[in-house]
Design an enzyme around this catalytic site. Structure first.
Site, mmCIF file in Angstrom:
data_model
loop_
_atom_site.group_PDB
_atom_site.id
_atom_site.type_symbol
_atom_site.label_atom_id
_atom_site.label_comp_id
_atom_site.label_asym_id
_atom_site.label_seq_id
_atom_site.Cartn_x
_atom_site.Cartn_y
_atom_site.Cartn_z
ATOM 1 N N HIS A 113 0.863 -0.647 0.102
ATOM 2 C CA HIS A 113 0.018 -0.100 -0.170
ATOM 3 C C HIS A 113 0.952 1.243 -0.543
ATOM 4 O O HIS A 113 2.097 1.155 0.389
ATOM 5 C CB HIS A 113 -0.803 0.418 1.166
ATOM 6 N N GLU A 127 1.082 3.893 1.732
ATOM 7 C CA GLU A 127 1.907 4.074 3.151
ATOM 8 C C GLU A 127 2.583 3.698 3.543
ATOM 9 O O GLU A 127 3.947 3.570 3.994
ATOM 10 C CB GLU A 127 0.587 4.380 3.880
#
Length: 169
Positions: free
Chosen positions: A66, A68
């Site tokens: 992801h 992040e």
């Protein structure tokens, strides 16, 4: 009496936040154009960009890639530490539970996001569903998660506690 200096400081911080959130959103939009998911993130120290991340799940065949997490991994490499204390994570969307946990483990000071879990659900992503899942009893989950304690289950922690040169985190 109003403290003008404080208001100016708040306005500057809000301006910085808006700038970095805009950069995260830009990364997300660019990633869509490149065939990736609609998520982008930046890690910042003060006004310095430390690292960026874009969703790489489909590109890398990695469900943990992801935006992040990618940004946090890159930031840790960039500063040479697993702790991002003193840094801020800006994300184009509210971090999913995995990304939020990674943010907590990394010790970032702040997490700011633009879109929320409802926007992600509208886009067909499971963020909202996972937040709701974690609020339910595990017995209701479609994936079985259960303990199966072995006699030596605590051995890794015993080894950890007696290891003289362990690096606490």
């Amino acid at each position: 009496m109003t403290d003008v200096g404080s208001n100016e400081g708040d306005e500057m911080a809000e301006s910085q936040d808006a700038r970095w959130l805009a950069r995260a959103v830009e990364l997300a939009v660019d990633n869509v154009a490149a065939g990736g998911g609609p998520f982008g993130a930046v890690v910042v120290r003060g006004d310095e960009l430390v690292a960026t991340g874009q969703n790489r799940v489909t590109r890398d065949l990695d469900p943990s890639a992801h935006a992040e997490v990618v940004a946090i991994r890159a930031a840790c490499r960039a500063i040479g530490d697993f702790s991002l204390a003193g840094l801020t994570l800006y994300a184009s969307c509210e971090p999913c539970p995995m990304c939020l946990a990674t943010s907590l483990w990394s010790r970032v000071d702040r997490v700011l996001y633009a879109a929320d879990r409802h926007d992600a659900a509208r886009g067909g992503f499971d963020d909202l569903e996972f937040y709701e899942l974690f609020a339910r009893d595990r017995a209701t989950w479609s994936t079985v998660v259960e303990a199966s304690r072995t006699d030596d289950a605590s051995a890794p922690f015993d080894a950890w506690l007696t290891h003289a040169t362990r690096v606490a985190y």
